[in-house]
Structure formats: C-alpha cells, structure tokens
Design a protein around this motif. Structure first.
Motif, PDB file in Angstrom:
ATOM      1  N   GLU A   1      -5.825  -1.366   5.841  1.00 49.94           N
ATOM      2  CA  GLU A   1      -4.925  -1.833   6.893  1.00 49.94           C
ATOM      3  C   GLU A   1      -3.591  -1.085   6.913  1.00 49.94           C
ATOM      4  N   GLY A   2      -3.158  -0.581   5.750  1.00 50.09           N
ATOM      5  CA  GLY A   2      -1.797  -0.104   5.670  1.00 50.09           C
ATOM      6  C   GLY A   2      -1.571   1.366   5.453  1.00 50.09           C
ATOM      7  N   SER A   3      -2.569   2.092   4.978  1.00 48.42           N
ATOM      8  CA  SER A   3      -2.306   3.480   4.607  1.00 48.42           C
ATOM      9  C   SER A   3      -2.139   4.388   5.828  1.00 48.42           C
ATOM     10  N   TRP A   4      -2.940   4.161   6.856  1.00 45.07           N
ATOM     11  CA  TRP A   4      -2.866   4.990   8.074  1.00 45.07           C
ATOM     12  C   TRP A   4      -2.375   4.137   9.233  1.00 45.07           C
ATOM     13  N   GLU A   5      -1.342   4.598   9.904  1.00 42.45           N
ATOM     14  CA  GLU A   5      -0.901   3.916  11.115  1.00 42.45           C
ATOM     15  C   GLU A   5      -1.903   4.165  12.241  1.00 42.45           C
ATOM     16  N   GLU A   6      -1.829   3.338  13.265  1.00 47.38           N
ATOM     17  CA  GLU A   6      -2.833   3.370  14.327  1.00 47.38           C
ATOM     18  C   GLU A   6      -2.877   4.721  15.038  1.00 47.38           C
ATOM     19  N   ASP A   7      -1.717   5.332  15.212  1.00 47.24           N
ATOM     20  CA  ASP A   7      -1.664   6.609  15.935  1.00 47.24           C
ATOM     21  C   ASP A   7      -1.448   7.797  15.003  1.00 47.24           C
ATOM     22  N   ALA A   8      -1.860   7.647  13.746  1.00 47.12           N
ATOM     23  CA  ALA A   8      -1.678   8.750  12.790  1.00 47.12           C
ATOM     24  C   ALA A   8      -2.543   9.954  13.161  1.00 47.12           C
TER      25      ALA A   8
ATOM     26  N   PRO B   1       1.441  13.563   9.190  1.00 47.73           N
ATOM     27  CA  PRO B   1       1.679  13.132   7.800  1.00 47.73           C
ATOM     28  C   PRO B   1       2.720  12.027   7.687  1.00 47.73           C
ATOM     29  N   ALA B   2       3.633  11.933   8.653  1.00 52.28           N
ATOM     30  CA  ALA B   2       4.653  10.884   8.590  1.00 52.28           C
ATOM     31  C   ALA B   2       4.063   9.501   8.808  1.00 52.28           C
ATOM     32  N   LYS B   3       2.830   9.447   9.323  1.00 52.18           N
ATOM     33  CA  LYS B   3       2.208   8.159   9.626  1.00 52.18           C
ATOM     34  C   LYS B   3       1.036   7.840   8.701  1.00 52.18           C
ATOM     35  N   ILE B   4       0.982   8.570   7.592  1.00 54.97           N
ATOM     36  CA  ILE B   4      -0.016   8.284   6.552  1.00 54.97           C
ATOM     37  C   ILE B   4       0.745   7.934   5.290  1.00 54.97           C
ATOM     38  N   HIS B   5       0.571   6.701   4.829  1.00 56.39           N
ATOM     39  CA  HIS B   5       1.421   6.179   3.764  1.00 56.39           C
ATOM     40  C   HIS B   5       0.670   6.044   2.433  1.00 56.39           C
ATOM     41  N   PRO B   6       1.345   6.380   1.345  1.00 57.48           N
ATOM     42  CA  PRO B   6       0.716   6.182   0.039  1.00 57.48           C
ATOM     43  C   PRO B   6       0.663   4.703  -0.315  1.00 57.48           C
ATOM     44  N   VAL B   7      -0.358   4.345  -1.045  1.00 54.66           N
ATOM     45  CA  VAL B   7      -0.493   2.990  -1.554  1.00 54.66           C
ATOM     46  C   VAL B   7      -0.123   2.996  -3.029  1.00 54.66           C
ATOM     47  N   HIS B   8       0.816   2.142  -3.386  1.00 57.34           N
ATOM     48  CA  HIS B   8       1.218   1.970  -4.780  1.00 57.34           C
ATOM     49  C   HIS B   8       0.941   0.519  -5.150  1.00 57.34           C
ATOM     50  N   HIS B   9       0.005   0.335  -6.042  1.00 59.71           N
ATOM     51  CA  HIS B   9      -0.384  -1.034  -6.399  1.00 59.71           C
ATOM     52  C   HIS B   9      -0.335  -1.221  -7.906  1.00 59.71           C
ATOM     53  N   ARG B  10       0.343  -2.275  -8.323  1.00 52.69           N
ATOM     54  CA  ARG B  10       0.361  -2.681  -9.724  1.00 52.69           C
ATOM     55  C   ARG B  10       0.020  -4.159  -9.765  1.00 52.69           C
ATOM     56  N   GLY B  11      -1.221  -4.448 -10.049  1.00 53.20           N
ATOM     57  CA  GLY B  11      -1.667  -5.832 -10.069  1.00 53.20           C
ATOM     58  C   GLY B  11      -2.137  -6.232 -11.443  1.00 53.20           C
ATOM     59  N   PRO B  12      -2.553  -7.491 -11.596  1.00 53.72           N
ATOM     60  CA  PRO B  12      -3.012  -7.959 -12.905  1.00 53.72           C
ATOM     61  C   PRO B  12      -4.296  -7.291 -13.377  1.00 53.72           C
ATOM     62  N   PHE B  13      -5.089  -6.735 -12.445  1.00 50.80           N
ATOM     63  CA  PHE B  13      -6.365  -6.121 -12.818  1.00 50.80           C
ATOM     64  C   PHE B  13      -6.475  -4.663 -12.392  1.00 50.80           C
ATOM     65  N   TYR B  14      -5.781  -4.288 -11.325  1.00 54.68           N
ATOM     66  CA  TYR B  14      -5.936  -2.936 -10.772  1.00 54.68           C
ATOM     67  C   TYR B  14      -4.578  -2.276 -10.566  1.00 54.68           C
ATOM     68  N   SER B  15      -4.565  -0.972 -10.831  1.00 54.63           N
ATOM     69  CA  SER B  15      -3.401  -0.151 -10.525  1.00 54.63           C
ATOM     70  C   SER B  15      -3.888   1.108  -9.825  1.00 54.63           C
ATOM     71  N   MET B  16      -3.121   1.559  -8.843  1.00 53.60           N
ATOM     72  CA  MET B  16      -3.506   2.790  -8.162  1.00 53.60           C
ATOM     73  C   MET B  16      -2.313   3.370  -7.423  1.00 53.60           C
ATOM     74  N   ASP B  17      -2.340   4.681  -7.268  1.00 53.59           N
ATOM     75  CA  ASP B  17      -1.390   5.419  -6.450  1.00 53.59           C
ATOM     76  C   ASP B  17      -2.200   6.436  -5.665  1.00 53.59           C
ATOM     77  N   GLY B  18      -2.165   6.339  -4.348  1.00 50.58           N
ATOM     78  CA  GLY B  18      -2.921   7.295  -3.563  1.00 50.58           C
ATOM     79  C   GLY B  18      -2.992   6.897  -2.104  1.00 50.58           C
ATOM     80  N   TYR B  19      -3.560   7.785  -1.303  1.00 48.53           N
ATOM     81  CA  TYR B  19      -3.750   7.565   0.127  1.00 48.53           C
ATOM     82  C   TYR B  19      -5.209   7.178   0.392  1.00 48.53           C
ATOM     83  N   HIS B  20      -5.415   6.333   1.384  1.00 48.72           N
ATOM     84  CA  HIS B  20      -6.797   6.088   1.802  1.00 48.72           C
ATOM     85  C   HIS B  20      -7.365   7.390   2.358  1.00 48.72           C
ATOM     86  N   LEU B  21      -8.570   7.724   1.951  1.00 49.61           N
ATOM     87  CA  LEU B  21      -9.156   9.005   2.316  1.00 49.61           C
ATOM     88  C   LEU B  21      -9.734   9.028   3.722  1.00 49.61           C
ATOM     89  N   SER B  22      -9.944   7.874   4.321  1.00 50.51           N
ATOM     90  CA  SER B  22     -10.558   7.797   5.645  1.00 50.51           C
ATOM     91  C   SER B  22      -9.532   7.409   6.699  1.00 50.51           C
TER      92      SER B  22
END
Length: 462
Positions: free
Chosen positions: A177-184, A197-218
């Motif tokens: 839902e959040g990595s790519w804007e609708e008109d990216a 590229p200004a409308k493709i956002h990195p995801v930074h997640h630090r949760g109790p079970f999962y951590s990740m830094d990256g862009y959605h590939l699709s």
C-alpha cells in the motif's frame, strides 16, 4: 437482481493441490480424477468448469507438514493420500487464469514460513498476471511437523502465532500500500522515465518479529493488497480477523452454530472500527445433487461405500493434536486446551465427541455439513443456511472430482438463478470489486489505511 435473500450467494470451490483434501477415500472412486492433480490440464479443465458455473473463486488450501499425530506416524496418511503428497498451490494460478477471464483465486500461504518481502512480490506478480483476481488465505499454521521441517522445535503458542501474523501484515501493508504512490509509474518514452523515483518510498520496519529496509519490487497491481481471507474463529483468531480479514471462512455443523459465529465475528469487526458490511462470511459445505431424490441418495451411498472414515480421523487428529488411535470407540476423550485449531477443540469438547461419534460423522471421509437431493432440495438447504446462519456464502468442498463441481454448476446453479439467489453473469472489476460491489482496493476504514504513503516518505511508526 437478487431475489428474496436480498443478495447473491457467494460460492468458492474449496480444493487443494493433492489427492485427498476433505472427503477422504474418494480417490478410489472410478469417476474421481484427483490422482491427476500433477497434470496441468486437470486444473485448467477444472477452472473452465468453475467459470461455467460462475463460481466466485477457487479457494486452494495448503499445509507444509504432514498429519503424523494419529497412530504417531503417517501410515494412514500416506496410504489414503490424506493431503500427502501435496504440491504448491501458487504454481497453479497462472495456468488457470490463462483459460478463464473472471474466476478468482484464493491461495493459502502460511505467514510463519516465508519472508514478507519475497511473498509480497509473489502476490503482486499474480495480481498483475490475473488482472486483479488474487486473494490470500492467511494462516498461522498448527502442525508441529511443519515447524520441525523448517528447523524449529515446534509451533509457537497459539496466540503468539497471531501476534507474529499481525507484524507480518504490517510489513506487507507498507510494501503493497505504501511503497509506490499511485502515479509513480509514468512509462513516458519521450522523457525516458518509466517510474518517478520521488514517488517510490523505502519501507523501514522494526517490529517484534520482522525487520526490513527496502522498496517493494513490484509496481502497484490492480488490487495492491489481495483480497484477505482468514479462517480463525478462536478468540484470538477473531481479533485478528476483525483487524485484517475481508472474507472469513467458518466451519459450522449447522446454521445455528454458523449464526453464533457470524454474529460474533461481525461484532468484533465493528469493535475494531471497521464496517461489518466490509466482511463476508463463508461456511464449508459439501453438496450431492442429482435429477431425482433417489438418484442423489444412490450417489451418496456410492460415495460412502468408498470413503475412509479412518483417514478422516487421521486428519482430525492433527487438527486437534490428539491421537485418537489411543482411544476405544466409547472412551471419554480429554480435549481441553489445544495449541492446534482451538475452535475445533472447543466444539468437540462441548459436544462430548467420542471416537465412535467421530467415525459416524466421517462416513464420507470428512465432517463438513452435507446438502443432498434434487436441485430444488439443495437450493432450499443452501438458502436456509444463508438466512438462518446469517452468512454470505460457501466454500464448496469436492467429494468426487470434478463431478461434485460439475453437478453444482449444471444442476444447482440454474435452480438458484431462477430464484434470484445466484448471479447470472460475472460483474466487472477485480475479485474484491465483484465480492463487495465496490472498489478494487481496500476500503479507507481498513487497517491498511494507516500504512499508505504520506509525503515525503512512508509514515508508519517504527
């Protein structure tokens, strides 16, 4: 136009990429073709049959372990093909989608056995290839054999598995839902800009079970997030469903039990701040139909003659993590608290099931409610379930494949259509749009709303 029910009944074909799914033993029936599950044409022909019957989707179950609780081994499981062997359900989708235009696909994937980052791409890919016909059945697993097979000592506690699933879904919402804007995506040949590229956002997640830094590939697919199916009806499972699920699959022995479950689920959805109208509830059922009542009863007797109640008991043993082979026919069975399927254990305990009772219930190799008779009689039964059970539709399991689905499509569907209880054609849009009659994307009240993009970057709390 919907008839007296006020809505069209939703129907999914409930199936699995294996020989024996729910009604065990039927693979030996001379008209059953489930042993051809390894052949692509087995699935493409089934998809055509389902689309002819205007099924909403094929709902494909899956497990990653084996049923090794009954008799402390896999003897019955292997001999009777009780969901063993079992192949990957996702591999079937592209082929079935290529021979259909409207049939949806609900695919079971366990959150505990695949990284959310790679899973997100797989589902986005399928949503692209099917033009928005993908759903995901979210499961947390219950088989210790599956946990051991991927290197863990056993399944985590029941509620902890749902806590982990909550964290998993947060990662997915951020990606889908959040990595790519609708008109990216611009696909501008003259400017040589495919994506901004200004409308493709990195995801930074630090949760109790999962951590990740990256862009959605699709890039965004038609639905972004697939339609979210879920089958947990325990207390913790309902809380999870209230937050995430769009279609909840229940297993109820009768309409009264279905109504209690449906009312409880809808209340939980409302308490979570969502609109209960944004959730559909589907009950598992088996159907045997023929042109006359006698022919249907003859068919039922024929199916029972080849069924394997013991194979069904081996399946049920794993569901409750209780070895029924250790008990006599009338011995009391201590069900108690289970780390497996808690809702099943609760029903078994409340009804005082013994091994004899269970084997009688498993006369068809499975324990799903049965609608049997002429098209009129079956239609009456299904409509009664919708009204009295306060549900929206069914997951229709196969008994003999593909006969069960062909009979439903050719005999029951026309009768339901004459009553206005079943659609006469597919609607437009994605799977989500056709189920809910609005929008390809998750509604604004869904939990995922909190993970959609906010300038300049994805604004979910870390």
């Amino acid at each position: 136009m919907a008839g007296p029910l006020g809505k069209h009944i939703l129907v999914n074909a409930f199936n699995m990429n294996c020989v024996g799914h729910i009604n065990h033993g039927q693979w030996v029936h001379p008209r059953d073709t489930s042993v051809n599950y390894k052949r692509l044409d087995h699935w493409t022909e089934l998809a055509k049959t389902l689309e002819r019957g205007l099924f909403d989707a094929i709902f494909l179950a899956d497990i990653l372990g084996v049923y090794d609780v009954y008799g402390a081994g896999i003897d019955v499981t292997a001999r009777e093909g009780v969901q063993l062997p079992v192949n990957d359900p996702l591999m079937l989708v592209s082929a079935m989608a290529s021979v259909t235009q409207h049939l949806g696909f609900g695919i079971t994937v366990n959150v505990n056995n695949e990284a959310p980052y790679t899973f997100a791409r797989r589902m986005s890919t399928l949503d692209h290839l099917t033009e928005g016909r993908i759903g995901w059945n979210i499961v947390t697993g219950y088989l210790d054999s599956a946990a051991r097979a991927v290197g863990r000592d056993g399944q985590g506690s029941h509620d902890l598995r749902y806590d982990q699933a909550d964290d998993y879904l947060e990662v997915l919402y951020k990606l889908w839902e959040g990595s790519w804007e609708e008109d990216a995506v611009r696909a501008d040949r003259s400017a040589r800009v495919y994506a901004d590229p200004a409308k493709i956002h990195p995801v930074h997640h630090r949760g109790p079970f999962y951590s990740m830094d990256g862009y959605h590939l699709s890039e965004p697919s038609r639905q972004r997030t697939p339609v979210l199916f879920q089958a947990g009806t325990s207390g913790r499972g309902q809380l999870f469903a209230a937050r995430h699920a769009e279609c909840v699959f229940i297993s109820a022995p009768d309409p009264a039990a279905a109504r209690a479950m449906a009312q409880s689920i809808r209340k939980a959805v409302a308490d979570a701040g969502r609109d209960p109208a944004d959730v559909r509830i589907l009950a598992g059922i088996a159907v045997i139909a023929d042109h006359s009542a006698k022919a249907a009863q003859d068919k039922l007797a024929e199916y029972r003659a080849v069924s394997s109640p013991e194979a069904g008991l081996a399946h049920y043993s794993a569901s409750l993590n209780i070895d029924f082979a250790r008990y006599g026919l009338d011995d009391p069975i201590p069900f108690g608290q289970s780390n497996a399927i808690q809702s099943a254990a609760k029903i078994a305990e409340s009804r005082g099931y013994t091994k004899r009772v269970l084997l009688n219930q498993l006369a068809l190799g499975g324990r799903y409610p049965l609608a049997v008779g002429t098209p009129v009689q079956v239609a009456d039964t299904l409509e009664d379930w919708i009204r009295e059970g306060e549900i929206d539709g069914f997951n229709l399991t196969r008994i003999v494949a593909p006969e069960s689905y062909a009979d439903f499509a050719d005999l029951v569907v026309p009768e339901l259509q004459t009553r206005g209880s079943y659609k006469t054609g597919y609607g437009e849009g994605s799977l989500r749009h056709r189920i809910f009659g609005k929008g390809d994307r998750l509604p604004a009240t869904h939990t995922a709303q909190g993970f959609r993009p906010r300038a300049p970057l994805l604004g979910a709390a870390e």
